[in-house]
Design a protein around this motif. Structure first.
Motif, PDB file in Angstrom:
ATOM      1  N   TYR A 113       0.865  -1.177   0.000  1.00  0.00           N
ATOM      2  CA  TYR A 113       0.000   0.000   0.000  1.00  0.00           C
ATOM      3  C   TYR A 113       0.897   1.221   0.000  1.00  0.00           C
ATOM      4  O   TYR A 113       1.905   1.254   0.698  1.00  0.00           O
ATOM      5  N   ALA A 114       0.542   2.216  -0.790  1.00  0.00           N
ATOM      6  CA  ALA A 114       1.348   3.436  -0.849  1.00  0.00           C
ATOM      7  C   ALA A 114       0.454   4.654  -0.740  1.00  0.00           C
ATOM      8  O   ALA A 114      -0.605   4.708  -1.380  1.00  0.00           O
ATOM      9  N   LEU A 115       0.853   5.594   0.083  1.00  0.00           N
ATOM     10  CA  LEU A 115       0.146   6.869   0.167  1.00  0.00           C
ATOM     11  C   LEU A 115       0.501   7.701  -1.047  1.00  0.00           C
ATOM     12  O   LEU A 115       1.649   7.713  -1.478  1.00  0.00           O
ATOM     13  N   ALA A 116      -0.478   8.393  -1.564  1.00  0.00           N
ATOM     14  CA  ALA A 116      -0.222   9.231  -2.731  1.00  0.00           C
ATOM     15  C   ALA A 116      -1.205  10.385  -2.754  1.00  0.00           C
ATOM     16  O   ALA A 116      -2.319  10.285  -2.229  1.00  0.00           O
TER      17      ALA A 116
ATOM     18  N   MET B  12       0.773  -2.024  -6.772  1.00  0.00           N
ATOM     19  CA  MET B  12       0.555  -1.245  -5.550  1.00  0.00           C
ATOM     20  C   MET B  12      -0.920  -0.916  -5.388  1.00  0.00           C
ATOM     21  O   MET B  12      -1.615  -0.679  -6.366  1.00  0.00           O
ATOM     22  N   GLN B  13      -1.353  -0.863  -4.160  1.00  0.00           N
ATOM     23  CA  GLN B  13      -2.674  -0.355  -3.817  1.00  0.00           C
ATOM     24  C   GLN B  13      -2.472   1.076  -3.317  1.00  0.00           C
ATOM     25  O   GLN B  13      -1.733   1.292  -2.358  1.00  0.00           O
ATOM     26  N   VAL B  14      -3.095   2.032  -3.960  1.00  0.00           N
ATOM     27  CA  VAL B  14      -2.892   3.432  -3.606  1.00  0.00           C
ATOM     28  C   VAL B  14      -3.922   3.880  -2.578  1.00  0.00           C
ATOM     29  O   VAL B  14      -5.120   3.618  -2.727  1.00  0.00           O
ATOM     30  N   LEU B  15      -3.439   4.535  -1.538  1.00  0.00           N
ATOM     31  CA  LEU B  15      -4.298   5.172  -0.546  1.00  0.00           C
ATOM     32  C   LEU B  15      -4.183   6.673  -0.783  1.00  0.00           C
ATOM     33  O   LEU B  15      -3.144   7.276  -0.511  1.00  0.00           O
ATOM     34  N   TRP B  16      -5.225   7.267  -1.324  1.00  0.00           N
ATOM     35  CA  TRP B  16      -5.195   8.677  -1.687  1.00  0.00           C
ATOM     36  C   TRP B  16      -5.342   9.547  -0.454  1.00  0.00           C
ATOM     37  O   TRP B  16      -6.296   9.411   0.300  1.00  0.00           O
ATOM     38  N   THR B  17      -4.408  10.458  -0.266  1.00  0.00           N
ATOM     39  CA  THR B  17      -4.426  11.321   0.914  1.00  0.00           C
ATOM     40  C   THR B  17      -5.460  12.432   0.800  1.00  0.00           C
ATOM     41  O   THR B  17      -5.738  13.108   1.779  1.00  0.00           O
ATOM     42  N   SER B  18      -6.038  12.600  -0.374  1.00  0.00           N
ATOM     43  CA  SER B  18      -7.064  13.632  -0.537  1.00  0.00           C
ATOM     44  C   SER B  18      -8.410  13.178   0.029  1.00  0.00           C
ATOM     45  O   SER B  18      -9.296  13.984   0.243  1.00  0.00           O
TER      46      SER B  18
ATOM     47  N   VAL C 212       5.802  14.975   7.343  1.00  0.00           N
ATOM     48  CA  VAL C 212       4.609  14.184   7.615  1.00  0.00           C
ATOM     49  C   VAL C 212       4.821  13.402   8.911  1.00  0.00           C
ATOM     50  O   VAL C 212       5.935  12.991   9.222  1.00  0.00           O
ATOM     51  N   LYS C 213       3.747  13.211   9.661  1.00  0.00           N
ATOM     52  CA  LYS C 213       3.884  12.515  10.940  1.00  0.00           C
ATOM     53  C   LYS C 213       3.329  11.095  10.919  1.00  0.00           C
ATOM     54  O   LYS C 213       3.476  10.360  11.883  1.00  0.00           O
ATOM     55  N   GLY C 214       2.743  10.689   9.803  1.00  0.00           N
ATOM     56  CA  GLY C 214       2.154   9.353   9.694  1.00  0.00           C
ATOM     57  C   GLY C 214       3.101   8.212  10.003  1.00  0.00           C
ATOM     58  O   GLY C 214       2.739   7.297  10.752  1.00  0.00           O
ATOM     59  N   PRO C 215       4.315   8.206   9.445  1.00  0.00           N
ATOM     60  CA  PRO C 215       5.216   7.088   9.744  1.00  0.00           C
ATOM     61  C   PRO C 215       5.504   6.929  11.239  1.00  0.00           C
ATOM     62  O   PRO C 215       5.481   5.820  11.770  1.00  0.00           O
ATOM     63  N   ALA C 216       5.747   8.031  11.923  1.00  0.00           N
ATOM     64  CA  ALA C 216       5.998   7.954  13.372  1.00  0.00           C
ATOM     65  C   ALA C 216       4.741   7.481  14.101  1.00  0.00           C
ATOM     66  O   ALA C 216       4.828   6.678  15.035  1.00  0.00           O
ATOM     67  N   GLN C 217       3.594   7.954  13.676  1.00  0.00           N
ATOM     68  CA  GLN C 217       2.339   7.525  14.304  1.00  0.00           C
ATOM     69  C   GLN C 217       2.124   6.024  14.129  1.00  0.00           C
ATOM     70  O   GLN C 217       1.717   5.341  15.062  1.00  0.00           O
ATOM     71  N   MET C 218       2.415   5.511  12.936  1.00  0.00           N
ATOM     72  CA  MET C 218       2.253   4.071  12.682  1.00  0.00           C
ATOM     73  C   MET C 218       3.161   3.259  13.597  1.00  0.00           C
ATOM     74  O   MET C 218       2.757   2.245  14.153  1.00  0.00           O
TER      75      MET C 218
ATOM     76  N   THR D  11     -10.761  10.615   2.883  1.00  0.00           N
ATOM     77  CA  THR D  11     -10.821  10.431   4.329  1.00  0.00           C
ATOM     78  C   THR D  11     -10.736   8.941   4.649  1.00  0.00           C
ATOM     79  O   THR D  11     -10.983   8.103   3.799  1.00  0.00           O
ATOM     80  N   GLY D  12     -10.379   8.628   5.870  1.00  0.00           N
ATOM     81  CA  GLY D  12     -10.348   7.245   6.323  1.00  0.00           C
ATOM     82  C   GLY D  12      -9.106   6.466   5.935  1.00  0.00           C
ATOM     83  O   GLY D  12      -9.013   5.278   6.217  1.00  0.00           O
ATOM     84  N   TYR D  13      -8.140   7.113   5.307  1.00  0.00           N
ATOM     85  CA  TYR D  13      -6.963   6.351   4.893  1.00  0.00           C
ATOM     86  C   TYR D  13      -6.076   5.963   6.077  1.00  0.00           C
ATOM     87  O   TYR D  13      -5.348   4.983   6.013  1.00  0.00           O
ATOM     88  N   PHE D  14      -6.156   6.710   7.198  1.00  0.00           N
ATOM     89  CA  PHE D  14      -5.342   6.360   8.363  1.00  0.00           C
ATOM     90  C   PHE D  14      -5.760   4.992   8.914  1.00  0.00           C
ATOM     91  O   PHE D  14      -4.919   4.149   9.212  1.00  0.00           O
ATOM     92  N   LYS D  15      -7.074   4.759   9.002  1.00  0.00           N
ATOM     93  CA  LYS D  15      -7.566   3.451   9.473  1.00  0.00           C
ATOM     94  C   LYS D  15      -7.161   2.343   8.509  1.00  0.00           C
ATOM     95  O   LYS D  15      -6.813   1.242   8.926  1.00  0.00           O
ATOM     96  N   THR D  16      -7.200   2.632   7.216  1.00  0.00           N
ATOM     97  CA  THR D  16      -6.803   1.641   6.219  1.00  0.00           C
ATOM     98  C   THR D  16      -5.321   1.321   6.352  1.00  0.00           C
ATOM     99  O   THR D  16      -4.909   0.170   6.195  1.00  0.00           O
TER     100      THR D  16
END
Length: 153
Positions: A7-10, A31-37, A81-87, A39-44
């Motif tokens: 999965y990749a954020l884009a 790749m499965q794309v998780l679009w940051t534009s 971005v803070k997502g990697p640290a949050q994960m 909502t709900g991609y954090f849970k995914t």
């Protein structure tokens, strides 16, 4: 080569040709794309990691809506971005930084650095600073190969 899904954020590119090129590359890499534009991609993202899948971030991206962590990057205060640290903090998931460096025409070397949550847990800010330092180190080692296509500071 992994049996797991990547999965990749884009975020969408403002340039149509770039968007098409990236989409074709992502499809070839399955790749499965998780679009940051959206909502709900954090849970995914958390669900993907919990399922043992891979999750890719491009760490030096500008955070949306200035919602990031300020770190020292190339000697300047920079929002990351803070997502990697949050994960890592929420799920105890390790992180792996990957850098592709050109050695000579059509020959590349992959440089990696792993990050693990230690017994003494760092803050999200301290962990994000560690990620920024890893990028700093590679940029300083290979400055002629670094490219940032937008104005950051």
């Amino acid at each position: 080569h992994s049996k797991k899904t990547l999965y990749a954020l884009a975020k969408t590119s403002r340039y149509k040709a770039t968007q098409i090129l990236l989409q074709n590359l992502r499809e070839k890499l399955k790749m499965q794309v998780l679009w940051t534009s959206g909502t709900g991609y954090f849970k995914t993202m958390l669900k993907a990691l919990s399922g043992g899948h891979w999750l890719a971030f491009v760490m030096d991206q500008k955070p949306l809506h200035k919602n990031g962590i300020s770190v020292s990057f190339l000697g300047q205060d920079t929002l990351f971005v803070k997502g990697p640290a949050q994960m890592m903090m929420r799920g105890g998931h390790p992180a792996l930084a990957l850098f592709c460096v050109r050695v000579k025409p059509f020959e590349y070397r992959i440089i990696t650095q792993s990050f693990l949550i230690e017994a003494v847990v760092l803050s999200e800010a301290a962990l994000t600073q560690e990620f920024a330092k890893a990028i700093d180190d590679v940029i300083y080692a290979f400055p002629d190969q670094w490219l940032w296509e937008y104005s950051r500071w």
